[in-house]
Design a protein around this motif. Sequence first.
Motif, PDB file in Angstrom:
ATOM      1  N   LEU A  51       0.825  -1.220   0.000  1.00 40.02           N
ATOM      2  CA  LEU A  51       0.000   0.000   0.000  1.00 40.02           C
ATOM      3  C   LEU A  51       0.854   1.264   0.000  1.00 40.02           C
ATOM      4  CD1 LEU A  51      -2.967  -0.996   2.300  1.00 40.02           C
ATOM      5  CD2 LEU A  51      -3.108  -0.282  -0.103  1.00 40.02           C
ATOM      6  N   HIS A  52       2.080   1.173   0.507  1.00 40.58           N
ATOM      7  CA  HIS A  52       2.949   2.361   0.450  1.00 40.58           C
ATOM      8  C   HIS A  52       3.208   2.774  -0.998  1.00 40.58           C
ATOM      9  CE1 HIS A  52       3.876   2.037   4.789  1.00 40.58           C
ATOM     10  NE2 HIS A  52       4.181   3.308   4.669  1.00 40.58           N
ATOM     11  N   GLU A  53       3.154   1.811  -1.937  1.00 40.74           N
ATOM     12  CA  GLU A  53       3.382   2.133  -3.352  1.00 40.74           C
ATOM     13  C   GLU A  53       2.323   3.100  -3.888  1.00 40.74           C
ATOM     14  OE1 GLU A  53       5.120  -2.406  -4.246  1.00 40.74           O
ATOM     15  OE2 GLU A  53       3.517  -1.550  -5.501  1.00 40.74           O
ATOM     16  N   GLU A  54       1.146   3.074  -3.264  1.00 44.72           N
ATOM     17  CA  GLU A  54       0.043   3.935  -3.746  1.00 44.72           C
ATOM     18  C   GLU A  54       0.321   5.414  -3.476  1.00 44.72           C
ATOM     19  OE1 GLU A  54      -1.804   0.961  -5.502  1.00 44.72           O
ATOM     20  OE2 GLU A  54      -2.522   3.018  -5.555  1.00 44.72           O
ATOM     21  N   LEU A  55       1.148   5.734  -2.454  1.00 45.01           N
ATOM     22  CA  LEU A  55       1.353   7.149  -2.114  1.00 45.01           C
ATOM     23  C   LEU A  55       2.127   7.883  -3.214  1.00 45.01           C
ATOM     24  CD1 LEU A  55       1.880   7.086   1.765  1.00 45.01           C
ATOM     25  CD2 LEU A  55      -0.214   6.859   0.407  1.00 45.01           C
ATOM     26  N   PRO A  56       3.311   7.405  -3.641  1.00 40.12           N
ATOM     27  CA  PRO A  56       3.972   8.066  -4.786  1.00 40.12           C
ATOM     28  C   PRO A  56       3.181   7.886  -6.076  1.00 40.12           C
ATOM     29  CG  PRO A  56       5.283   6.201  -4.002  1.00 40.12           C
ATOM     30  CD  PRO A  56       4.183   6.387  -3.032  1.00 40.12           C
ATOM     31  N   ARG A  57       2.547   6.708  -6.259  1.00 37.40           N
ATOM     32  CA  ARG A  57       1.786   6.471  -7.506  1.00 37.40           C
ATOM     33  C   ARG A  57       0.680   7.502  -7.700  1.00 37.40           C
ATOM     34  NH1 ARG A  57      -0.161   0.956  -7.138  1.00 37.40           N
ATOM     35  NH2 ARG A  57       1.866   0.349  -8.008  1.00 37.40           N
ATOM     36  N   ASN A  58       0.066   7.916  -6.594  1.00 37.99           N
ATOM     37  CA  ASN A  58      -1.008   8.927  -6.655  1.00 37.99           C
ATOM     38  C   ASN A  58      -0.492  10.333  -6.384  1.00 37.99           C
ATOM     39  OD1 ASN A  58      -3.855   7.513  -6.928  1.00 37.99           O
ATOM     40  ND2 ASN A  58      -2.597   6.168  -5.648  1.00 37.99           N
ATOM     41  N   GLU A  59       0.842  10.472  -6.362  1.00 40.31           N
ATOM     42  CA  GLU A  59       1.499  11.777  -6.196  1.00 40.31           C
ATOM     43  C   GLU A  59       1.058  12.462  -4.895  1.00 40.31           C
ATOM     44  OE1 GLU A  59       2.157  12.640 -10.984  1.00 40.31           O
ATOM     45  OE2 GLU A  59       0.841  13.968  -9.836  1.00 40.31           O
ATOM     46  N   LEU A  60       0.991  11.669  -3.826  1.00 42.77           N
ATOM     47  CA  LEU A  60       0.580  12.198  -2.524  1.00 42.77           C
ATOM     48  C   LEU A  60       1.785  12.538  -1.649  1.00 42.77           C
ATOM     49  CD1 LEU A  60      -2.321   9.706  -1.654  1.00 42.77           C
ATOM     50  CD2 LEU A  60      -2.477  11.921  -2.834  1.00 42.77           C
ATOM     51  N   VAL A  92       6.378  13.227  -1.510  1.00 42.74           N
ATOM     52  CA  VAL A  92       7.686  13.352  -2.148  1.00 42.74           C
ATOM     53  C   VAL A  92       8.721  12.769  -1.196  1.00 42.74           C
ATOM     54  CG1 VAL A  92       7.121  15.372  -3.554  1.00 42.74           C
ATOM     55  CG2 VAL A  92       7.997  15.686  -1.228  1.00 42.74           C
ATOM     56  N   TRP A  93       9.812  12.259  -1.777  1.00 44.70           N
ATOM     57  CA  TRP A  93      10.954  11.710  -1.037  1.00 44.70           C
ATOM     58  C   TRP A  93      10.484  10.652  -0.027  1.00 44.70           C
ATOM     59  CZ3 TRP A  93      15.350  11.838  -3.144  1.00 44.70           C
ATOM     60  CH2 TRP A  93      16.521  11.528  -2.404  1.00 44.70           C
ATOM     61  N   THR A  94      10.634  10.898   1.301  1.00 41.50           N
ATOM     62  CA  THR A  94      10.203   9.874   2.264  1.00 41.50           C
ATOM     63  C   THR A  94       8.989  10.325   3.079  1.00 41.50           C
ATOM     64  OG1 THR A  94      11.629  10.737   4.014  1.00 41.50           O
ATOM     65  CG2 THR A  94      12.591   9.068   2.540  1.00 41.50           C
ATOM     66  N   ALA A  95       8.390  11.445   2.659  1.00 41.62           N
ATOM     67  CA  ALA A  95       7.251  11.948   3.448  1.00 41.62           C
ATOM     68  C   ALA A  95       6.115  10.940   3.385  1.00 41.62           C
ATOM     69  CB  ALA A  95       6.781  13.293   2.902  1.00 41.62           C
ATOM     70  N   GLY A  96       5.298  10.922   4.411  1.00 42.45           N
ATOM     71  CA  GLY A  96       4.107  10.088   4.440  1.00 42.45           C
ATOM     72  C   GLY A  96       4.362   8.734   5.071  1.00 42.45           C
ATOM     73  N   GLY A 140      11.974   7.414   7.423  1.00 44.90           N
ATOM     74  CA  GLY A 140      12.995   7.966   6.535  1.00 44.90           C
ATOM     75  C   GLY A 140      13.515   7.040   5.466  1.00 44.90           C
ATOM     76  N   VAL A 141      12.836   5.913   5.232  1.00 49.10           N
ATOM     77  CA  VAL A 141      13.278   4.963   4.207  1.00 49.10           C
ATOM     78  C   VAL A 141      12.595   5.306   2.873  1.00 49.10           C
ATOM     79  CG1 VAL A 141      13.344   2.532   3.528  1.00 49.10           C
ATOM     80  CG2 VAL A 141      13.679   3.169   5.931  1.00 49.10           C
ATOM     81  N   ARG A 142      13.369   5.359   1.787  1.00 48.47           N
ATOM     82  CA  ARG A 142      12.827   5.715   0.476  1.00 48.47           C
ATOM     83  C   ARG A 142      11.773   4.702   0.051  1.00 48.47           C
ATOM     84  NH1 ARG A 142      16.774   8.364  -2.581  1.00 48.47           N
ATOM     85  NH2 ARG A 142      15.192   8.516  -4.207  1.00 48.47           N
ATOM     86  N   TYR A 143      10.772   5.172  -0.683  1.00 48.80           N
ATOM     87  CA  TYR A 143       9.657   4.297  -1.067  1.00 48.80           C
ATOM     88  C   TYR A 143      10.120   3.114  -1.912  1.00 48.80           C
ATOM     89  CZ  TYR A 143       6.081   7.161   1.053  1.00 48.80           C
ATOM     90  OH  TYR A 143       5.301   7.797   1.981  1.00 48.80           O
ATOM     91  N   ASP A 144      11.157   3.329  -2.737  1.00 50.27           N
ATOM     92  CA  ASP A 144      11.600   2.189  -3.571  1.00 50.27           C
ATOM     93  C   ASP A 144      12.473   1.212  -2.784  1.00 50.27           C
ATOM     94  OD1 ASP A 144      14.087   4.196  -5.403  1.00 50.27           O
ATOM     95  OD2 ASP A 144      13.846   3.736  -3.268  1.00 50.27           O
ATOM     96  N   GLU A 145      12.711   1.508  -1.503  1.00 48.77           N
ATOM     97  CA  GLU A 145      13.462   0.571  -0.651  1.00 48.77           C
ATOM     98  C   GLU A 145      12.537  -0.117   0.364  1.00 48.77           C
ATOM     99  OE1 GLU A 145      17.422   3.498  -0.767  1.00 48.77           O
ATOM    100  OE2 GLU A 145      16.451   2.989   1.153  1.00 48.77           O
ATOM    101  N   LEU A 146      11.262   0.191   0.308  1.00 48.55           N
ATOM    102  CA  LEU A 146      10.331  -0.413   1.278  1.00 48.55           C
ATOM    103  C   LEU A 146       9.954  -1.826   0.829  1.00 48.55           C
ATOM    104  CD1 LEU A 146       7.910   2.559   2.075  1.00 48.55           C
ATOM    105  CD2 LEU A 146       9.770   1.661   3.509  1.00 48.55           C
ATOM    106  N   SER A 147       9.868  -2.724   1.779  1.00 47.83           N
ATOM    107  CA  SER A 147       9.421  -4.104   1.519  1.00 47.83           C
ATOM    108  C   SER A 147       8.821  -4.638   2.808  1.00 47.83           C
ATOM    109  CB  SER A 147      10.619  -4.982   1.108  1.00 47.83           C
ATOM    110  OG  SER A 147      11.509  -5.122   2.223  1.00 47.83           O
TER     111      SER A 147
END
Length: 237
Positions: free
Chosen positions: A26-35, A37-41, A59-66
């Motif tokens: 579900l974290h993928e939905e935040l950047p996908r919907n442009e909600l 930037v960077w590690t916010a949210g 503080g972990v980048r969205y593309d590093e989340l798993s």
Amino acid sequence: MTIVLTELSDQQQQSVAATREKVAKLHEELPRNELVVWTAGNVSERVPGTELFVIKPSGVRYDELSADVMVVCTLDGQKIVDGTPDRLSPSSDTAAHAYVYSNMPEVGGVVHTHSTYATAWAARREPIPCVLTMMADEFGGDVPIGPFALIGDDSIGRGIVETLRESRSPAVLMANHGPFTIGKDATAAVKAAVMVEEVARTVHISRQLGEPLRIEQSDIDSLYARYQNVYGQPGTK
Ligand SMILES: O=C(CO)[C@@H](O)[C@@H](O)COP(=O)(O)O
């Protein structure tokens, strides 16, 4: 007493694992919907059958989340021995999410973003007026403003609960900060985060050419009842 994940029942460990997978996805939905930037949210969800919830590491980048780095916390916001490195801290909003879960048992998911238009309304400390049928559907009225609160203790969580207890809205715009949303699960809370940014943008644009007109309360109530009880397929919304 420190809770150790591997000492929980097999069923509870499976529930934690499934929630970690879901929250990571579900974290993928935040950047996908442009909600964000960077590690916010951040996104969290209560773990069924436990007194725990899962939240993003700070503080972990969205593309590093798993799923493997999703942090497991108690309802008072303390990280358990969850298999992640001890140095991996949970989100800086963990206390806020924990306060919501502890004080709103019906809530299963919490989301925080800094989405642009909703955060602009938060900066003005102005509720978004209910001038769209989609607002009546999803929020049952205005999107409220919550109090200004510093991060780090339960003051943000307290502001979220005090505001949303007085509203049908699943979203609150915390003054000078940004939206926090709740739902029966994390998917519902993410949807509310997407929808609050959408209506914040539409009403902002509408106001550039005039004053949008509020829907009558009786019509808001009718729209809300239909959407919450009839819209979509059974069990989905
Ligand atoms: O707004 C805040 C804290 O409220 C940001 O730091 C937040 O969006 C992201 O923090 P985390 O990476 O979840 O610790």
